[in-house]
Design a protein around this motif. Sequence first.
Motif, PDB file in Angstrom:
ATOM      1  N   MET A 255      30.338  35.925  36.766  1.00 42.09           N
ATOM      2  CA  MET A 255      30.256  37.140  37.571  1.00 42.09           C
ATOM      3  C   MET A 255      31.662  37.640  37.894  1.00 42.09           C
ATOM      4  SD  MET A 255      27.095  36.591  40.236  1.00 42.09           S
ATOM      5  CE  MET A 255      27.761  35.092  40.949  1.00 42.09           C
ATOM      6  N   ASP A 256      31.766  38.954  38.055  1.00 41.12           N
ATOM      7  CA  ASP A 256      33.053  39.495  38.470  1.00 41.12           C
ATOM      8  C   ASP A 256      33.218  39.323  39.977  1.00 41.12           C
ATOM      9  OD1 ASP A 256      31.736  41.634  39.806  1.00 41.12           O
ATOM     10  OD2 ASP A 256      31.839  42.915  38.034  1.00 41.12           O
ATOM     11  N   THR A 262      29.148  41.889  34.713  1.00 38.08           N
ATOM     12  CA  THR A 262      29.636  43.011  33.913  1.00 38.08           C
ATOM     13  C   THR A 262      29.707  42.661  32.436  1.00 38.08           C
ATOM     14  OG1 THR A 262      30.937  43.800  35.793  1.00 38.08           O
ATOM     15  CG2 THR A 262      31.542  44.627  33.611  1.00 38.08           C
ATOM     16  N   ILE A 263      30.233  41.512  32.112  1.00 39.82           N
ATOM     17  CA  ILE A 263      30.413  41.154  30.703  1.00 39.82           C
ATOM     18  C   ILE A 263      29.076  40.888  30.020  1.00 39.82           C
ATOM     19  CG2 ILE A 263      30.771  38.703  31.217  1.00 39.82           C
ATOM     20  CD1 ILE A 263      32.437  40.761  28.379  1.00 39.82           C
ATOM     21  N   TRP A 317      43.127  38.881  29.271  1.00 42.32           N
ATOM     22  CA  TRP A 317      42.037  39.773  28.874  1.00 42.32           C
ATOM     23  C   TRP A 317      40.774  39.462  29.676  1.00 42.32           C
ATOM     24  CZ3 TRP A 317      37.159  40.389  27.226  1.00 42.32           C
ATOM     25  CH2 TRP A 317      36.826  41.616  26.638  1.00 42.32           C
ATOM     26  N   GLN A 318      40.458  38.187  29.824  1.00 44.49           N
ATOM     27  CA  GLN A 318      39.258  37.826  30.579  1.00 44.49           C
ATOM     28  C   GLN A 318      39.412  38.157  32.059  1.00 44.49           C
ATOM     29  OE1 GLN A 318      36.914  34.401  29.732  1.00 44.49           O
ATOM     30  NE2 GLN A 318      37.946  33.950  27.810  1.00 44.49           N
ATOM     31  N   ILE A 319      40.601  37.959  32.593  1.00 44.07           N
ATOM     32  CA  ILE A 319      40.830  38.310  33.996  1.00 44.07           C
ATOM     33  C   ILE A 319      40.593  39.807  34.215  1.00 44.07           C
ATOM     34  CG2 ILE A 319      42.604  38.505  35.786  1.00 44.07           C
ATOM     35  CD1 ILE A 319      43.817  35.892  34.616  1.00 44.07           C
ATOM     36  N   ALA A 320      41.103  40.626  33.291  1.00 46.57           N
ATOM     37  CA  ALA A 320      41.028  42.080  33.453  1.00 46.57           C
ATOM     38  C   ALA A 320      39.652  42.652  33.170  1.00 46.57           C
ATOM     39  CB  ALA A 320      42.059  42.753  32.542  1.00 46.57           C
ATOM     40  N   HIS A 321      38.842  41.971  32.355  1.00 50.09           N
ATOM     41  CA  HIS A 321      37.592  42.583  31.907  1.00 50.09           C
ATOM     42  C   HIS A 321      36.329  41.802  32.252  1.00 50.09           C
ATOM     43  CE1 HIS A 321      39.944  45.570  29.878  1.00 50.09           C
ATOM     44  NE2 HIS A 321      40.585  44.654  29.202  1.00 50.09           N
ATOM     45  N   ILE A 322      36.476  40.538  32.563  1.00 51.60           N
ATOM     46  CA  ILE A 322      35.318  39.741  32.973  1.00 51.60           C
ATOM     47  C   ILE A 322      35.372  39.455  34.468  1.00 51.60           C
ATOM     48  CG2 ILE A 322      34.106  37.537  32.719  1.00 51.60           C
ATOM     49  CD1 ILE A 322      35.015  37.419  29.835  1.00 51.60           C
ATOM     50  N   LEU A 323      36.496  38.919  34.928  1.00 50.04           N
ATOM     51  CA  LEU A 323      36.612  38.541  36.335  1.00 50.04           C
ATOM     52  C   LEU A 323      36.873  39.737  37.242  1.00 50.04           C
ATOM     53  CD1 LEU A 323      36.714  36.243  38.401  1.00 50.04           C
ATOM     54  CD2 LEU A 323      39.182  36.042  37.921  1.00 50.04           C
ATOM     55  N   VAL A 324      37.790  40.603  36.851  1.00 47.21           N
ATOM     56  CA  VAL A 324      38.139  41.761  37.692  1.00 47.21           C
ATOM     57  C   VAL A 324      38.123  43.044  36.867  1.00 47.21           C
ATOM     58  CG1 VAL A 324      39.703  42.581  39.495  1.00 47.21           C
ATOM     59  CG2 VAL A 324      39.731  40.159  38.863  1.00 47.21           C
ATOM     60  N   PRO A 325      36.956  43.462  36.373  1.00 49.67           N
ATOM     61  CA  PRO A 325      36.895  44.746  35.675  1.00 49.67           C
ATOM     62  C   PRO A 325      37.171  45.868  36.659  1.00 49.67           C
ATOM     63  CG  PRO A 325      34.684  43.923  36.083  1.00 49.67           C
ATOM     64  CD  PRO A 325      35.630  42.825  36.478  1.00 49.67           C
ATOM     65  N   SER A 333      43.343  46.853  44.359  1.00 53.53           N
ATOM     66  CA  SER A 333      44.151  45.798  44.984  1.00 53.53           C
ATOM     67  C   SER A 333      44.585  44.720  43.994  1.00 53.53           C
ATOM     68  CB  SER A 333      43.368  45.163  46.140  1.00 53.53           C
ATOM     69  OG  SER A 333      42.172  44.546  45.665  1.00 53.53           O
ATOM     70  N   TRP A 334      43.902  44.647  42.858  1.00 51.66           N
ATOM     71  CA  TRP A 334      44.245  43.651  41.841  1.00 51.66           C
ATOM     72  C   TRP A 334      45.141  44.224  40.747  1.00 51.66           C
ATOM     73  CZ3 TRP A 334      42.736  38.479  40.693  1.00 51.66           C
ATOM     74  CH2 TRP A 334      41.955  37.860  41.674  1.00 51.66           C
ATOM     75  N   ALA A 335      45.531  45.461  40.834  1.00 49.87           N
ATOM     76  CA  ALA A 335      46.229  46.116  39.727  1.00 49.87           C
ATOM     77  C   ALA A 335      47.489  45.363  39.311  1.00 49.87           C
ATOM     78  CB  ALA A 335      46.567  47.556  40.104  1.00 49.87           C
ATOM     79  N   SER A 336      48.325  45.013  40.253  1.00 51.66           N
ATOM     80  CA  SER A 336      49.578  44.324  39.915  1.00 51.66           C
ATOM     81  C   SER A 336      49.322  42.918  39.407  1.00 51.66           C
ATOM     82  CB  SER A 336      50.489  44.273  41.145  1.00 51.66           C
ATOM     83  OG  SER A 336      50.911  45.563  41.525  1.00 51.66           O
ATOM     84  N   CYS A 337      48.375  42.227  40.010  1.00 47.45           N
ATOM     85  CA  CYS A 337      48.043  40.856  39.619  1.00 47.45           C
ATOM     86  C   CYS A 337      47.532  40.804  38.189  1.00 47.45           C
ATOM     87  CB  CYS A 337      47.016  40.282  40.583  1.00 47.45           C
ATOM     88  SG  CYS A 337      46.441  38.610  40.193  1.00 47.45           S
ATOM     89  N   LYS A 338      46.710  41.774  37.792  1.00 45.20           N
ATOM     90  CA  LYS A 338      46.158  41.787  36.435  1.00 45.20           C
ATOM     91  C   LYS A 338      47.230  42.061  35.383  1.00 45.20           C
ATOM     92  CE  LYS A 338      42.706  44.712  36.947  1.00 45.20           C
ATOM     93  NZ  LYS A 338      41.485  45.479  36.581  1.00 45.20           N
TER      94      LYS A 338
END
Length: 441
Positions: A255-256, A262-263, A317-325, A333-338
């Motif tokens: 889950m995100d 989402t995935i 890739w997984q962080i940006a599209h599976i965990l935090v799409p 708030s996650w933009a810089s972290c991703k």
Amino acid sequence: MRANQQRLPRSVADGAFSWRRQLSKREWAIAGAAATAFAAFLFIISPISVSRTYTDSPAYFHGEDKGSEWVPFTSSLKAQEKSAFCLDGSVPGYHFRRGFGSGINSWLLHVEGGGWCNTIPLCSARKRTALGSSIYMDRQAQFLGILSHNPLHNPDFFNWNKVKIRYCDGSSFSSHPDHEFRNETQLFYRGQLIWETIMDELLAIGMSIAEMALLTGCSAGGLATLIHCDSFTDLLPKNANVKCLADAGFFLNEMDIAGNRTIESFYQDVIHLQGIAKSLNHDCVARSEPSKCFFPQEFIGNIKTPVFLVQPAYDFWQIAHILVPQSSDPSGSWASCKLNILKCNSSQLEILHSYRNALLKILNEFQKNPKGGVFVDSCFVHCQTWATETWHSPSSPRINNKTIAESVGDWYFNRRAAQHVDCPFPCNPTCSHRDLSLLMH
């Protein structure tokens, strides 16, 4: 000093290095694949600028002929006959470099990645890129990393026959033409036919007498490697040593951060649109929904061929599209972290560590298989096998003082067990964490 902190002495100082000068137009176009697949900002699956930069170190690798690494594109000769077409109807293809010496009857196939498309508009958009049309593919590809023929860069596989299979179907080579030409939009869902056609051609030029073979792939190509692993083995002589290596292809069904799957929903759309279910593991589909059987965690236990997984625990890739799409983080708030793991705050790092723990929990059963191997590093990266700097060089990530190349070689040739799992970020100083924010400038 702990094993994870041991490393080879550097023969070159850290310095300015441009990943871009080693990459083809095709590899940078993968950025577009991620964008079309998830309607998000660009995330490419090839190496990008790093927070710790370094040089190509030509002085270290003496005698390399850079020009000889470029391999021409070969259009499939049987594609028209087999109706095996890219999304736009063009002819697919590959790059082939013949082996030499003791590697004359050994074959290494590397399946290119580039995401997937889950709607007609997104698949149509890919038709105007190298991810959906061979018209836009570079006519030459540089063979580096696991594809290199330099023994200093690629000690175990340098003289094998090598094939880079180009990716233009948006389905991990698994689509079927059941739902083509809907809404008067001409799209060719022929991924499975492309796979079978290219395999036939490679068998005809020598792979049918292979004594050793390694099927590899990156990202969506890594998933394709796992999907086709056993059928690939079945094509080759019974006494051949055949194994499979998936690089950053072990996508988790998690889950995100907003609690949505989402995935899984995205994969469900991909499978329905492109008729993929027929290519998925039959045992898995018999007990579960096809959308779940696109996730390796659901079918890797059914693969009979020995498998090695190269998987970063902090896969950007997984962080940006599976965990935090994007849909799960409307405030940004996650933009810089991703974009850069070094910019994640403590609460974000805790979530990333939990994602790593989920990966390790899923892999626990797989690691009990004595024929399997893993290299799970704690780097903020995606694919690592096809670039010299991450495959085998003074700057490569190491676990237990082993590069990825050394670990894969140990596993393939049964020299020693290859179960390498890193400690959590940021403990491993050999990691080169990607700084994706440089793409935004």
